[in-house]
Write a protein that holds these residues in place. Structure first.
Motif, mmCIF file in Angstrom:
data_model
loop_
_atom_site.group_PDB
_atom_site.id
_atom_site.type_symbol
_atom_site.label_atom_id
_atom_site.label_comp_id
_atom_site.label_asym_id
_atom_site.label_seq_id
_atom_site.Cartn_x
_atom_site.Cartn_y
_atom_site.Cartn_z
ATOM 1 N N GLY A 278 -30.509 57.545 -4.266
ATOM 2 C CA GLY A 278 -31.588 56.642 -4.649
ATOM 3 C C GLY A 278 -32.962 57.153 -4.289
ATOM 4 N N PHE A 279 -33.140 58.486 -4.284
ATOM 5 C CA PHE A 279 -34.399 59.115 -3.863
ATOM 6 C C PHE A 279 -35.572 58.645 -4.718
ATOM 7 C CE2 PHE A 279 -37.477 62.577 -4.458
ATOM 8 C CZ PHE A 279 -37.797 62.914 -3.154
ATOM 9 N N GLU A 280 -36.639 58.166 -4.047
ATOM 10 C CA GLU A 280 -37.929 57.862 -4.664
ATOM 11 C C GLU A 280 -39.008 58.398 -3.740
ATOM 12 O OE1 GLU A 280 -37.257 53.667 -6.944
ATOM 13 O OE2 GLU A 280 -37.201 53.617 -4.754
ATOM 14 N N VAL A 281 -40.072 58.971 -4.305
ATOM 15 C CA VAL A 281 -41.036 59.704 -3.484
ATOM 16 C C VAL A 281 -42.467 59.356 -3.853
ATOM 17 C CG1 VAL A 281 -41.152 61.714 -5.027
ATOM 18 C CG2 VAL A 281 -41.581 62.012 -2.564
ATOM 19 N N GLU A 282 -43.355 59.516 -2.865
ATOM 20 C CA GLU A 282 -44.793 59.428 -3.093
ATOM 21 C C GLU A 282 -45.477 60.427 -2.175
ATOM 22 O OE1 GLU A 282 -48.469 56.190 -2.957
ATOM 23 O OE2 GLU A 282 -46.377 55.510 -2.966
ATOM 24 N N TRP A 283 -46.501 61.100 -2.704
ATOM 25 C CA TRP A 283 -47.263 62.067 -1.906
ATOM 26 C C TRP A 283 -48.389 61.375 -1.158
ATOM 27 C CZ3 TRP A 283 -44.070 64.343 -5.260
ATOM 28 C CH2 TRP A 283 -43.652 65.653 -4.995
ATOM 29 N N SER A 284 -48.703 61.899 0.015
ATOM 30 C CA SER A 284 -49.904 61.451 0.721
ATOM 31 C C SER A 284 -51.127 61.895 -0.081
ATOM 32 C CB SER A 284 -49.941 62.044 2.127
ATOM 33 O OG SER A 284 -50.118 63.455 2.072
ATOM 34 N N PRO A 285 -52.266 61.214 0.062
ATOM 35 C CA PRO A 285 -53.456 61.581 -0.718
ATOM 36 C C PRO A 285 -53.859 63.042 -0.544
ATOM 37 C CG PRO A 285 -53.776 59.465 0.333
ATOM 38 C CD PRO A 285 -52.498 60.014 0.891
ATOM 39 N N ASP A 300 -25.886 51.304 5.936
ATOM 40 C CA ASP A 300 -25.253 50.174 5.232
ATOM 41 C C ASP A 300 -25.780 50.059 3.812
ATOM 42 O OD1 ASP A 300 -23.598 49.398 7.340
ATOM 43 O OD2 ASP A 300 -25.140 48.128 8.225
ATOM 44 N N PHE A 301 -26.098 51.214 3.240
ATOM 45 C CA PHE A 301 -26.599 51.299 1.865
ATOM 46 C C PHE A 301 -27.876 50.488 1.676
ATOM 47 C CE2 PHE A 301 -22.010 52.132 1.635
ATOM 48 C CZ PHE A 301 -22.048 53.422 1.127
ATOM 49 N N SER A 302 -28.699 50.472 2.716
ATOM 50 C CA SER A 302 -30.042 49.909 2.633
ATOM 51 C C SER A 302 -31.043 51.059 2.648
ATOM 52 C CB SER A 302 -30.317 48.977 3.822
ATOM 53 O OG SER A 302 -29.479 47.849 3.774
ATOM 54 N N PRO A 303 -32.183 50.933 1.955
ATOM 55 C CA PRO A 303 -33.141 52.035 1.873
ATOM 56 C C PRO A 303 -33.785 52.337 3.223
ATOM 57 C CG PRO A 303 -34.095 50.040 1.001
ATOM 58 C CD PRO A 303 -32.659 49.728 1.250
ATOM 59 N N THR A 304 -33.943 53.608 3.521
ATOM 60 C CA THR A 304 -34.574 54.070 4.755
ATOM 61 C C THR A 304 -35.705 55.029 4.421
ATOM 62 O OG1 THR A 304 -32.490 53.871 5.966
ATOM 63 C CG2 THR A 304 -34.204 55.197 6.976
ATOM 64 N N LEU A 305 -36.835 54.893 5.105
ATOM 65 C CA LEU A 305 -37.984 55.763 4.862
ATOM 66 C C LEU A 305 -37.844 57.081 5.626
ATOM 67 C CD1 LEU A 305 -41.024 53.311 5.027
ATOM 68 C CD2 LEU A 305 -39.933 54.261 2.984
ATOM 69 N N GLU A 351 -26.303 44.328 3.388
ATOM 70 C CA GLU A 351 -25.626 45.574 3.046
ATOM 71 C C GLU A 351 -25.606 45.736 1.530
ATOM 72 O OE1 GLU A 351 -21.307 47.801 3.803
ATOM 73 O OE2 GLU A 351 -21.756 45.872 4.726
ATOM 74 N N GLY A 352 -25.935 46.939 1.073
ATOM 75 C CA GLY A 352 -25.912 47.233 -0.359
ATOM 76 C C GLY A 352 -27.220 46.991 -1.076
ATOM 77 N N SER A 353 -28.289 46.654 -0.336
ATOM 78 C CA SER A 353 -29.567 46.363 -0.988
ATOM 79 C C SER A 353 -30.205 47.609 -1.605
ATOM 80 C CB SER A 353 -30.534 45.699 -0.005
ATOM 81 O OG SER A 353 -30.661 46.468 1.177
ATOM 82 N N GLY A 354 -29.762 48.802 -1.172
ATOM 83 C CA GLY A 354 -30.230 50.011 -1.842
ATOM 84 C C GLY A 354 -29.751 50.083 -3.282
ATOM 85 N N TRP A 355 -28.542 49.567 -3.499
ATOM 86 C CA TRP A 355 -28.001 49.505 -4.865
ATOM 87 C C TRP A 355 -28.635 48.361 -5.651
ATOM 88 C CZ3 TRP A 355 -25.412 53.543 -6.401
ATOM 89 C CH2 TRP A 355 -24.570 54.240 -5.542
ATOM 90 N N TYR A 356 -28.766 47.211 -4.978
ATOM 91 C CA TYR A 356 -29.203 45.995 -5.664
ATOM 92 C C TYR A 356 -30.404 45.415 -4.912
ATOM 93 C CZ TYR A 356 -24.467 46.552 -7.439
ATOM 94 O OH TYR A 356 -23.319 47.067 -7.997
#
Length: 420
Positions: A278-285, A300-305, A351-356
């Motif tokens: 579920g990779f999503e990215v943003e660059w610093s300015p 637990d399939f939750s998004p982590t920074l 749990e699973g919020s990365g998916w949904y």
């Protein structure tokens, strides 16, 4: 009857009585239902997630440096808290700016405020830092489905339900171009002189699917890289050094993904293996760091920074988890300090919020300040509206870092909190 027969009868009766008594005790001990009184137990709030603040029982008393309140955190604990007017890492009062659903918004550098779409009035507006609302154009924009804004907020690409795309200049108040309906997921370059997008063929001919790039007026379109059937795994994103216009994610194994960075001139760049999907990215300015989210079984399939180096010749080196569970679209980089990013973080995630992602709806959020050089994080505020915590949709930091704007995910209303 002789004595012998009488004795036999008495022995038989005694045996029957003994059998009856023993049977009764066995029944009473093992089978009889006991009327045990049920004593209600009080909840401790420790159910595997952090306790949330209740929907009521905030008794306000004005005075002092903030507002003293009793905030009911669960069924059994009442704790005195302070609701501050300026964020100090605890509960902070939110200021209502617009009491209607704010959609398709973006930060406006010119007035240090927020651009937004009013679906009822079918028009675009901007609200400045002093609270003044101004219409961006007298024209009507009917049923806009999505908007991609330029970095200054002066241009926008509007997508309509029929998939038509209109490039509009609000500063000149005129339409610049109509872009092909096969284009989607637009993004402006950091200085807004270029546009990249995904071209997804409307007739499902995957051999015609590409990453595209053009001038900001839609001219000089270039087909950069074929994406075939993988459009869903391609993210339109632009690095500050103009070396990257999109990313492509591919499964490395069950728990990891390999990320390929797409250069507009077909330059080969080092790929990045991330610890999750579920990779999503943003660059610093400044472009020296990337901020990204992934999820895996370890979270637990939750998004982590995570953060990592962002320059093209060092891409992905020094990756480091921040240990905050949220998505990058809940974050906004400081307009005053390239090292700082503000993120809205839910107090807990199912749990699973990365998916949904919809599983995170109506969960209270806190706002954190993160230093992307060392990963250090600091709790800035727990926004309060009326008596309640808030589920945050989007956040925007302003120039000067003295305010954070945010939208309430349930109502869409726009609020701000004071940082200074």
């Amino acid at each position: 009857m002789n004595k012998t027969n009488l004795k036999k009868i008495l022995l038989i009766l005694l045996f029957v009585v003994v059998i009856f008594v023993v049977t009764y005790f066995i029944y009473a001990i093992f089978f009889k239902q006991k009327n045990i009184p049920i004593i209600p137990t009080k909840s401790t709030g420790q159910q595997g997630t952090l306790p949330t603040i209740g929907t009521g029982d905030v008794n306000v008393q004005v005075g002092g440096s903030g507002t003293t309140a009793i905030v009911q955190k669960d069924d059994t604990i009442n704790k005195k808290e302070v609701i501050d007017k300026i964020a100090k890492g605890g509960f902070v009062e939110s200021n209502l700016l617009i009491s209607q659903n704010i959609e398709l918004g973006s930060f406006n550098k010119t007035n240090n405020g927020i651009n937004y779409y009013d679906r009822d009035k079918q028009a675009f507006f901007t609200i400045s830092s002093d609270g003044k609302i101004k219409r961006l154009s007298d024209n009507k924009f009917i049923a806009v489905d999505n908007v991609s804004w330029s970095s200054n907020g002066d241009k926008a690409i509007m997508t309509y339900p029929d998939r038509s795309n209109v490039l509009y200049d609000f500063e000149k108040d005129r339409q610049i171009a109509t872009l092909p309906s096969d284009m989607r997921d637009f993004i402006f370059s950091p200085v807004s002189d270029k546009i990249s997008a995904k071209w997804v063929d409307s007739n499902n001919r995957t051999e015609f699917n590409y990453i595209t790039m053009s001038d900001s007026n839609g001219a000089n379109m270039k087909f950069v890289e074929p994406i075939g059937e993988k459009a869903a795994d391609v993210q339109s994103v632009w690095s500050p050094d103009n070396e990257i216009v999109a990313t492509y994610r591919e499964y490395y194994d069950g728990e990891r993904q390999e990320i390929f960075f797409i250069n507009p001139n077909n330059k080969n760049l080092k790929s990045l293996t991330v610890d999750g999907r579920g990779f999503e990215v943003e660059w610093s300015p400044k472009g020296d760091k990337i901020l990204y989210n992934v999820f895996s079984s370890s979270s637990d399939f939750s998004p982590t920074l995570w953060i990592a180096n962002g320059y093209s010749n060092q891409l992905g080196y020094g990756k480091m988890p921040i240990n905050l569970n949220t998505w990058i679209d809940k974050c906004d980089f400081s307009k005053s300090d390239d090292q700082i990013v503000y993120c809205a973080v839910p107090d807990y995630l199912p749990e699973g919020s990365g998916w949904y992602k919809e599983l995170a709806k109506d969960i209270p959020y806190s706002i954190y300040k993160i230093n992307i050089l060392n990963g250090r994080k600091e709790l800035v505020a727990k926004p309060i509206v009326g008596n309640n915590r808030v589920s945050i949709g989007k956040i925007y930091s302003n120039k000067g870092d003295d305010k954070i704007y945010y939208t309430d995910e349930s109502s869409g209303y726009l609020y701000d909190i004071n940082l200074k």
